[in-house]
Design a protein around this motif. Structure first.
Motif, PDB file in Angstrom:
ATOM      1  N   ASP A 243      71.921 110.439  27.374  1.00 42.76           N
ATOM      2  CA  ASP A 243      71.509 111.573  26.550  1.00 42.76           C
ATOM      3  C   ASP A 243      72.729 112.419  26.163  1.00 42.76           C
ATOM      4  OD1 ASP A 243      69.456 113.089  25.324  1.00 42.76           O
ATOM      5  OD2 ASP A 243      69.581 114.573  26.932  1.00 42.76           O
ATOM      6  N   TYR A 244      73.550 112.733  27.158  1.00 44.87           N
ATOM      7  CA  TYR A 244      74.723 113.592  26.930  1.00 44.87           C
ATOM      8  C   TYR A 244      75.702 112.976  25.936  1.00 44.87           C
ATOM      9  CZ  TYR A 244      79.242 115.777  27.915  1.00 44.87           C
ATOM     10  OH  TYR A 244      80.454 116.382  27.794  1.00 44.87           O
TER      11      TYR A 244
ATOM     12  N   GLU B 128      67.254 111.099  16.693  1.00 44.64           N
ATOM     13  CA  GLU B 128      68.509 111.773  16.343  1.00 44.64           C
ATOM     14  C   GLU B 128      69.357 110.902  15.405  1.00 44.64           C
ATOM     15  OE1 GLU B 128      69.569 114.965  16.990  1.00 44.64           O
ATOM     16  OE2 GLU B 128      67.457 115.097  17.555  1.00 44.64           O
TER      17      GLU B 128
ATOM     18  N   THR C 137      75.285 110.641  23.787  1.00 47.63           N
ATOM     19  CA  THR C 137      74.696 110.478  22.454  1.00 47.63           C
ATOM     20  C   THR C 137      74.760 111.800  21.693  1.00 47.63           C
ATOM     21  OG1 THR C 137      73.195 108.809  23.315  1.00 47.63           O
ATOM     22  CG2 THR C 137      72.626 109.770  21.196  1.00 47.63           C
ATOM     23  N   ASN C 138      74.424 112.901  22.366  1.00 48.89           N
ATOM     24  CA  ASN C 138      74.478 114.215  21.711  1.00 48.89           C
ATOM     25  C   ASN C 138      75.909 114.590  21.324  1.00 48.89           C
ATOM     26  OD1 ASN C 138      71.726 114.520  21.887  1.00 48.89           O
ATOM     27  ND2 ASN C 138      71.805 115.646  23.829  1.00 48.89           N
TER      28      ASN C 138
ATOM     29  N   THR D  93      76.756 112.435  18.204  1.00 47.96           N
ATOM     30  CA  THR D  93      76.120 112.837  16.938  1.00 47.96           C
ATOM     31  C   THR D  93      76.669 114.204  16.485  1.00 47.96           C
ATOM     32  OG1 THR D  93      74.200 113.573  18.206  1.00 47.96           O
ATOM     33  CG2 THR D  93      74.004 111.457  17.121  1.00 47.96           C
ATOM     34  N   ASP D  94      76.934 115.118  17.431  1.00 48.38           N
ATOM     35  CA  ASP D  94      77.540 116.407  17.054  1.00 48.38           C
ATOM     36  C   ASP D  94      78.900 116.176  16.399  1.00 48.38           C
ATOM     37  OD1 ASP D  94      75.378 117.674  18.105  1.00 48.38           O
ATOM     38  OD2 ASP D  94      76.376 118.436  19.902  1.00 48.38           O
TER      39      ASP D  94
ATOM     40  N   HIS E  20      64.074 109.758  21.741  1.00 49.11           N
ATOM     41  CA  HIS E  20      64.905 110.890  21.331  1.00 49.11           C
ATOM     42  C   HIS E  20      66.190 110.418  20.631  1.00 49.11           C
ATOM     43  CE1 HIS E  20      67.083 114.686  21.516  1.00 49.11           C
ATOM     44  NE2 HIS E  20      68.050 114.079  22.181  1.00 49.11           N
TER      45      HIS E  20
END
Lengths: 198, 198
Positions: free
Chosen positions: B64-65, B134, B67-68, B71-72, B130
């Motif tokens: 999760d981390y 995203e 990937t975020n 994408t950021d 999720h």
């Protein structure tokens, strides 16, 4: 009704290969030992090892065998596919089915296990290439396209890669509803782009 | 130069998450224990367990981390993307890169492990949804397309599924040459089909 030795041996081999795929798809690589497969096939462990000296040999042979059986079956039944515009949708659906069922699930476990097992990797790399080539040849035949036309080869490959992606998306949840919409759209795109170039 | 407690704790957490992805991508699920990750992160096992009570928590949080973060980062740098026809090729290339690197490799190990581990599956299924949403949102933004137009949503999804398939094809061998041809062709197809519908 005595079955000749050679036939019995071939039948045992086939049962082992089919049980290997079932075990791999259900239990993953860690749970799929030769003993588990032999038991599922109703064969002694010694008999299993007579046919396949190592665990790696057994599972690589299993993916190869079931893939060949599947592609032969599709070829034999390809006369049943519709003609005209419906055909493309039916072919895309068929290609995607090759990657969303038990065989793909089994192969995926084998591919992933091969990333950290050198002996397995040496068997799986040529096997993956062979399976990929056969799927490509079959897709070209069923779509009835000319691979020498520019862009056609890459479009067919993109179709197979998309099918592999749909197989992954179906691993943990039932993705069939979303998938149906993508297959519809992909078939429309293929009809437009492949015919424009034919 | 005393670092406040909260900052130290956040830095430890980040090191653990990044080490978890590296371990998963390199060693697979079986080899990626909390002890291995803690050692790579230079953290005691107790400290690791303070942040993540279970092995499953640690690895799900890690996917999760990263990937975020990814994408950021892509969003922040999206102004650097070319405009005009070159843009589509650049966006497809960027989307495919999301699935052919270390993060995808790590996620793939986690997805496959979740097929035979119920506790992990319960964490991974919502995480996969999720991550998929995203990636979809990002692809729509970067392509600058209108999802309410018919077929656009499915075309973007097909692009992401193709990218996942290309990720799989890159697992055991370097597939970059074949992949480049597919990305070229797919960008051409997207330019034709998305613009025709815009």
């Amino acid at each position: 009704m005595r079955q000749p030795q050679q036939d019995r041996s071939r039948a045992t081999r086939q049962r082992l290969l089919e049980s290997a795929i079932e075990a791999l798809a259900e239990l993953g690589w860690a749970g799929s030992t030769v003993a588990v497969v032999a038991e599922r096939a109703g064969v002694s462990r010694g008999a299993a090892q007579h046919h396949f000296p190592t665990r790696e040999d057994l599972f690589a042979a299993a993916v190869d065998y079931v893939t060949n059986v599947r592609t032969d079956w599709i070829r034999e039944h390809s006369a049943d596919l519709p003609s005209g515009r419906e055909r493309t949708r039916a072919v895309v659906d068929l290609v995607v089915r090759m990657y969303t069922g038990q065989i793909f699930r089994a192969a995926l476990h084998l591919w992933v296990a091969a990333t950290s097992d050198e002996q397995l990797r040496d068997l799986v790399v040529p096997l993956e290439a062979h399976v990929g080539r056969e799927a490509h040849k079959l897709a070209v035949e069923l779509l009835g396209v000319d691979e020498t036309a520019p862009g056609v080869r890459e479009t067919v490959q993109a179709t197979l890669d998309m099918a592999r992606g749909l197989g992954l998306a179906n691993l943990l949840t039932d993705d069939s509803k979303r998938r149906a919409g993508i297959i519809d759209r992909w078939a429309e795109i293929l009809d437009t782009t492949l015919h424009a170039r034919a």
